[in-house]
Design an enzyme around this catalytic site. Structure first.
Site, PDB file in Angstrom:
ATOM      1  N   HIS A 159       5.750 -11.596 -14.972  1.00 51.89           N
ATOM      2  CA  HIS A 159       4.343 -11.542 -15.368  1.00 51.89           C
ATOM      3  C   HIS A 159       3.741 -10.223 -14.887  1.00 51.89           C
ATOM      4  O   HIS A 159       3.826  -9.871 -13.718  1.00 51.89           O
ATOM      5  CB  HIS A 159       3.596 -12.724 -14.746  1.00 51.89           C
ATOM      6  CG  HIS A 159       2.137 -12.747 -15.048  1.00 51.89           C
ATOM      7  ND1 HIS A 159       1.176 -12.977 -14.074  1.00 51.89           N
ATOM      8  CD2 HIS A 159       1.450 -12.574 -16.206  1.00 51.89           C
ATOM      9  CE1 HIS A 159      -0.027 -12.951 -14.615  1.00 51.89           C
ATOM     10  NE2 HIS A 159       0.111 -12.706 -15.910  1.00 51.89           N
ATOM     11  N   HIS A 203      -4.497  -3.658 -15.394  1.00 58.83           N
ATOM     12  CA  HIS A 203      -4.793  -5.061 -15.137  1.00 58.83           C
ATOM     13  C   HIS A 203      -6.279  -5.306 -15.356  1.00 58.83           C
ATOM     14  O   HIS A 203      -7.102  -4.888 -14.541  1.00 58.83           O
ATOM     15  CB  HIS A 203      -4.402  -5.439 -13.712  1.00 58.83           C
ATOM     16  CG  HIS A 203      -4.300  -6.914 -13.506  1.00 58.83           C
ATOM     17  ND1 HIS A 203      -3.676  -7.475 -12.419  1.00 58.83           N
ATOM     18  CD2 HIS A 203      -4.724  -7.957 -14.248  1.00 58.83           C
ATOM     19  CE1 HIS A 203      -3.729  -8.788 -12.498  1.00 58.83           C
ATOM     20  NE2 HIS A 203      -4.372  -9.104 -13.603  1.00 58.83           N
TER      21      HIS A 203
END
Length: 461
Positions: A159, A203
């Site tokens: 991930h 992110h």
């Protein structure tokens, strides 16, 4: 500064959006119209001028099947087959004009694969009934995988694979992509964002964590794949800014990976449509690209639409029970779900509420238990994988995890995958260096950033 600290503490923001739209894709031969539902991306929230913005994506349901082009490939990778072979770097390329190839596969069978000009439609012509020799070359780490369909293997997925920044609470992994691949990771998942006209790996926002350009990251993967020609690697691209798929072509081509691209024969692909790993390896189509939103396979056939080929369990979960229900795409029938691959999201988060804001941050404190292979441990990957297998009559295709190198023992996520694949894990993990310090710093940073976030939110509200 306080805005940056709060943004770094924000893992996600979850809200519902029931808006529906209609998408139409037009190609030279077909027009496909399907219904799609707009839904928030729960791991891509940003705060602008004190207000919360939650981007949303659409899901397309195909009402007909489209036959796609066969890509650019006309070569076969091998170090043992006869023919006109040339060597480029660490890769041996074999070209052939014969009608078939004989390949050693699996636990000893000999399979003949029709040539068909070496395109993506190659199929099995015949398989010997008596094993004649054992294949000693593993496919994705195991010789047993060589004759399995791509859709019949459980892979460990990293991930947010590129997000490896010590001291940054937005990181999801402790080891870099080369270590990830060496350890056995075979799906690389990541978020992309447009930064000054370049695609970066960020992110939520590039102000929170910027891991560099997509091209630089993919170049590292390409270099690894050249040195490891018997491996198929899957890429799951999060298109956070909803760019057209054409925007991704240039960085993929410049990285070198375009020469290894797998192009599907049609869209959507069902479980039985996928080739075996040996076919993909022999045809040198070993890089499999998916995109969550905005994929258009009639325009760029090798960047596949994720949600028409597979489904996912709840995303960014906070429930340590990890229910194995189909969340994305929404409204998927069990019949359709059983005919697609699926990904089990097993990255546990903490939900924090600040006034009207609902924040998700990675739960690093329980990482060892979360990644454990013990089927009797509540919240463990082993238990979720077993539950999913029982619920859907087959194991997950992808196990999406944070900090894959932690577990009970370290690297136990690979033990879970081996159990799902009915093979034996070699027990080797993880990486070229210890990441304990990184995990410790990330945990401390998370607490400090949450505290700073509370202060900021209170000052705003």
């Amino acid at each position: 500064m306080r805005w940056s600290l709060l943004a770094l503490a924000v893992g996600a923001l979850a809200k519902d959006n029931d808006e529906t739209t209609t998408d139409t894709i037009t190609s030279a031969s077909s027009t496909i119209t399907g219904s799609s539902a707009s839904l928030n991306w729960s791991d891509a929230s940003t705060i602008t001028n004190g207000s919360v913005y939650v981007p949303s994506g659409t899901y397309l349901t195909y009402t007909s099947v489209v036959t796609l082009g066969n890509g650019d490939h006309s070569t076969v990778v091998s170090s043992s087959l006869s023919g006109n072979a040339t060597t480029t770097g660490n890769q041996t390329i074999l070209t052939t004009s014969s009608n078939s190839l004989t390949v050693l596969v699996g636990s000893g069978g000999t399979t003949t694969i029709s040539n068909n000009s070496m395109n993506a439609t190659a199929t099995h012509a015949s398989t010997s009934s008596t094993p004649t020799q054992t294949n000693t070359t593993p496919c994705n780490g195991y010789s047993e995988f060589c004759m399995r369909n791509y859709s019949n293997i459980t892979n460990v997925a990293a991930h947010n694979s590129p997000f490896v920044v010590p001291g940054n609470a937005a990181s999801n992994q402790a080891l870099g992509v080369t270590d990830q691949l060496n350890d056995g990771i075979r799906m690389l998942q990541f978020q992309t964002h447009n930064k000054s006209g370049e695609i970066h790996l960020c992110h939520t926002s590039c102000d929170i964590l910027d891991a560099g350009t997509l091209e630089a990251y993919l170049t590292k993967v390409y270099q690894w794949m050249l040195k490891n020609p018997y491996n198929v690697v899957t890429f799951m691209m999060g298109n956070g800014d909803y760019l057209p798929p054409s925007a991704f072509v240039d960085p993929i081509e410049k990285s070198g990976l375009k020469s290894l691209i797998y192009t599907p024969t049609k869209v959507p692909m069902t479980l039985d449509d996928w080739p075996t790993l040996s076919e993909m390896i022999l045809h040198n189509q070993r890089a499999v690209f998916f995109m969550d939103y905005q994929a258009n396979e009639t325009a760029v056939p090798w960047i596949m639409d994720e949600f028409s080929q597979m489904w996912e369990t709840p995303f960014s979960p906070t429930n340590p029970a990890f229910p194995c229900t189909a969340q994305r795409p929404p409204g998927l029938s069990r019949k359709d779900a059983l005919n697609r691959m699926y990904m089990a999201n097993h990255n546990l988060n903490l939900q924090l509420n600040f006034g009207s804001l609902s924040l998700l941050i990675p739960n690093t404190a329980d990482m060892v238990e979360t990644n454990s292979a013990d089927v009797n441990t509540s919240g463990s990957l082993g238990k979720m994988a077993a539950n999913c297998t029982a619920k859907w009559d087959r194991p997950p295709n992808f196990l999406l995890v944070d900090y894959y190198n932690y577990g009970k023992p370290n690297g136990s996520v690979f033990e879970v995958a081996a159990e799902m694949n009915n093979v034996t894990w070699n027990g080797k993990c993880c990486g070229s260096k210890s990441a304990a310090a990184h995990m410790s710093v990330a945990s401390v940073s998370t607490m400090a950033l949450v505290a700073a976030g509370v202060q900021f939110v209170l000052s705003v509200f």
